[in-house]
Design a protein around this motif. Structure first.
Motif, PDB file in Angstrom:
ATOM      1  N   SER A 336      47.966  34.703  39.810  1.00  0.00           N
ATOM      2  CA  SER A 336      46.517  34.824  40.021  1.00  0.00           C
ATOM      3  C   SER A 336      45.784  33.569  39.563  1.00  0.00           C
ATOM      4  N   ARG A 344      41.979  29.386  46.067  1.00  0.00           N
ATOM      5  CA  ARG A 344      42.471  30.280  47.120  1.00  0.00           C
ATOM      6  C   ARG A 344      42.059  31.719  46.769  1.00  0.00           C
ATOM      7  N   PHE A 345      40.744  31.947  46.838  1.00  0.00           N
ATOM      8  CA  PHE A 345      40.176  33.183  46.295  1.00  0.00           C
ATOM      9  C   PHE A 345      40.553  34.422  47.092  1.00  0.00           C
ATOM     10  N   ASP A 346      40.655  34.312  48.413  1.00  0.00           N
ATOM     11  CA  ASP A 346      41.023  35.474  49.208  1.00  0.00           C
ATOM     12  C   ASP A 346      42.426  35.955  48.867  1.00  0.00           C
ATOM     13  N   GLU A 347      43.293  35.019  48.509  1.00  0.00           N
ATOM     14  CA  GLU A 347      44.667  35.385  48.156  1.00  0.00           C
ATOM     15  C   GLU A 347      44.720  36.068  46.798  1.00  0.00           C
ATOM     16  N   LEU A 349      42.522  38.172  45.674  1.00  0.00           N
ATOM     17  CA  LEU A 349      42.137  39.563  45.905  1.00  0.00           C
ATOM     18  C   LEU A 349      43.251  40.366  46.553  1.00  0.00           C
ATOM     19  N   ASP A 350      44.212  39.684  47.153  1.00  0.00           N
ATOM     20  CA  ASP A 350      45.357  40.368  47.757  1.00  0.00           C
ATOM     21  C   ASP A 350      46.387  40.803  46.713  1.00  0.00           C
ATOM     22  N   GLN A 368      40.562  38.051  39.141  1.00  0.00           N
ATOM     23  CA  GLN A 368      39.949  38.979  40.087  1.00  0.00           C
ATOM     24  C   GLN A 368      38.426  38.855  40.063  1.00  0.00           C
ATOM     25  N   ALA A 371      37.381  35.512  41.709  1.00  0.00           N
ATOM     26  CA  ALA A 371      37.535  35.587  43.160  1.00  0.00           C
ATOM     27  C   ALA A 371      36.478  36.498  43.769  1.00  0.00           C
ATOM     28  N   LYS A 374      33.259  34.568  44.164  1.00  0.00           N
ATOM     29  CA  LYS A 374      33.323  33.643  45.293  1.00  0.00           C
ATOM     30  C   LYS A 374      33.305  34.388  46.629  1.00  0.00           C
ATOM     31  N   SER A 375      33.562  35.688  46.586  1.00  0.00           N
ATOM     32  CA  SER A 375      33.539  36.491  47.805  1.00  0.00           C
ATOM     33  C   SER A 375      32.223  37.261  47.950  1.00  0.00           C
ATOM     34  N   GLU A 377      30.729  39.210  45.564  1.00  0.00           N
ATOM     35  CA  GLU A 377      30.617  40.425  44.757  1.00  0.00           C
ATOM     36  C   GLU A 377      30.231  40.049  43.327  1.00  0.00           C
TER      37      GLU A 377
END
Length: 527
Positions: A336, A344-347, A349-350, A368, A371, A374-375, A377
């Protein structure tokens, strides 16, 4: 029949005598299996012994190399195989006794003590067949191993052993392995962790003993391994650099030896060299599955790889190492944080499987939360930040050699600053990053550090945004003094100078060199 072809049969034949002994002393389960010779994994090290048995000699050389590589159990099995091949070989029993003793990464345990004592008694019972030097080596262990071992008084035996090895090294001044054993004995009297003072007489003596070996043989794996550890936490880690250039390949299949130069390269800021050393180590860890390598501290090798690659801007290597680490230990925190380091923020959250352990969980939660911010939230990020701040005040957890609160406080400060920045409050962001840096500076020396980034990379970026270029320069240069040649602060210094209408050709060249192996484009020193 050649040596390798005879190996299995000879050890099977002799193992019955060991099995009867094992009924009285507890040995690991691996000792119920015959030890093989690993020709392709071993180097060209040779310690001639008095036995005429080729197998005994081959196993002895293998055991010695594995002890130099800190593969204790495999070393003990090799030395056991050497005296199974030649039951009259006194020095072969010495090898097994030596391998059960304390070493730099761990003190002898109550389970290992009777194994060491018994092997020494077997060596002493055969001492008349040994050479004079072998007999002297065996007698030197008499003060190290006692029948009624007490871990609380182990220091007494360690000191007596160091004194005995001092005498032995003086008697055999040209024997580099005896000198290395003396250096090892001295090292066991020192604290394993923490910074070392170059003015400390004990440190001076230790360095001198090891350097005396390397002046005669720069490729000596045992002396170089110890010198790396003896210098990495001093002001002059480069003292080990000349031998470290050879160390990684000296025992090709021993992953810890492959890895060891990276302790020096990290301290010198030679990040790509550290990446290559740990990549080679990880290869040996994997080769162990097919009998061509020895997996020695594989999680440590991957952690060092992930850290060095993060500092050097090699995102692919850092992230892959962290992913492999998660597969080994089910700890997703470093995966993480590697993704956060490289934006690589979307990754992030995966990754939905949190690790265990309070501090590992805090690293995962920080990632988390970051990320999530950056998304878009922000509320989730703010809730995570508040939880981290509360944990900073309440945790008593430790992470390796650190107070957990210093790690959590660093992460909480970075996230708090990033939230403030997102809200347009740069002054508050800088203040939060300064607090993160205060916590970060409380961390102890470690190998590697627990975080793959410095909060100064965020603080410097905030100063840049505030147009406080002199402050940014100060922060980035401080980080370079602690993490030489790291691509983030080199870029920060260069950009701060540009904004001041200035330049530094040394920094420009350094950044150019550092960028040769990086696979990222930097718009800032943080994402």
């Amino acid at each position: 029949m050649n040596l390798s072809a005879r190996t299995f049969a000879a050890v099977i034949c002799c193992s019955l005598s060991f099995n009867s002994l094992a009924q009285e002393i507890d040995y690991p389960d691996s000792f119920n299996q015959p030890m093989q010779l690993f020709d392709s994994a071993m180097g060209d090290f040779h310690f001639p012994i008095s036995s005429d048995n080729e197998l005994a000699q081959a196993y002895f050389d293998q055991g010695y190399q594995l002890m130099y590589a800190f593969a204790k159990e495999e070393a003990a099995r090799s030395f056991q195989a050497s005296h199974l091949a030649d039951p009259d070989c006194a020095i072969c029993y010495w090898g097994e006794a030596w391998s059960w003793g304390s070493y730099l990464n761990g003190a002898m345990t109550t389970a290992q003590a009777p194994r060491a004592y018994n092997a020494l008694q077997q060596a002493l019972a055969r001492i008349d067949s040994a050479t004079t030097k072998e007999a002297d080596m065996i007698r030197a262990l008499k003060v190290r191993y006692v029948e009624d071992f007490d871990p609380e008084t182990r220091r007494e035996q360690d000191q007596a052993y160091a004194n005995a090895m001092a005498e032995l090294s003086a008697k055999y001044p040209s024997d580099l392995d005896i000198a290395t054993l003396y250096g090892d004995a001295l090292f066991l009297l020192e604290e394993r962790r923490g910074y070392r003072d170059l003015e400390d007489p004990n440190v001076i003596r230790l360095h001198n003993v090891l350097l005396s070996v390397l002046e005669k043989d720069i490729r000596h794996p045992g002396a170089c391994h110890l010198l790396v550890h003896a210098t990495e936490s001093t002001a002059t880690p480069e003292l080990a650099a000349p031998c470290a250039r050879y160390l990684g390949n000296s025992i090709p299949g021993a992953s810890h030896i492959n890895h060891m130069p990276s302790h020096t390269w990290n301290e010198m800021g030679l990040w790509h060299d550290a990446v290559r050393a740990n990549t080679l180590a990880w290869h040996s860890d994997q080769k162990a599955a097919i009998g061509e390598g020895f997996a020695i501290y594989p999680t440590h090798n991957l952690t060092m790889l992930y850290y060095a690659a993060s500092m050097g801007g090699e995102s692919a290597s850092a992230i892959q190492a962290a992913k492999d680490l998660a597969k080994l230990n089910n700890n997703t925190s470093m995966h993480s944080m590697a993704l956060i380091r490289f934006g690589r923020f979307d990754e992030v959250l995966d990754i939905t499987d949190p690790p265990s352990g309070e501090i590992n969980i805090s690293m995962y939660d920080f990632s988390q939360g970051y990320a999530a911010l950056k998304s878009g939230e922000a509320d989730k990020a703010r809730a995570t930040m508040q939880a981290l701040k509360e944990l900073t005040e309440t945790t008593s957890a430790r992470f390796r050699f650190h107070d957990g609160k210093d790690i959590v406080g660093t992460l909480a400060g970075i996230l708090e600053g990033e939230i403030a920045w997102n809200e347009g409050n740069l002054e508050a962001a800088a203040e939060a990053f300064r607090l993160a840096t205060d916590y970060y500076d409380n961390l102890n020396y470690d190998e590697p550090e627990p975080l793959p980034f410095s909060p100064r990379h965020w603080l410097g970026a905030a100063y840049m945004e505030l147009q406080a270029y002199d402050s940014a320069l100060e922060v980035y240069r401080q980080d370079l003094s602690e993490h030489p040649h790291n691509i983030w602060s080199l870029f920060g210094v260069q950009q701060a100078l540009v904004m001041k209408g200035d330049s530094d050709p040394v920094i420009d060249k350094d950044l150019y060199e550092a960028s040769r192996y990086a696979d990222i484009w930097l718009p800032s020193t943080k994402f």
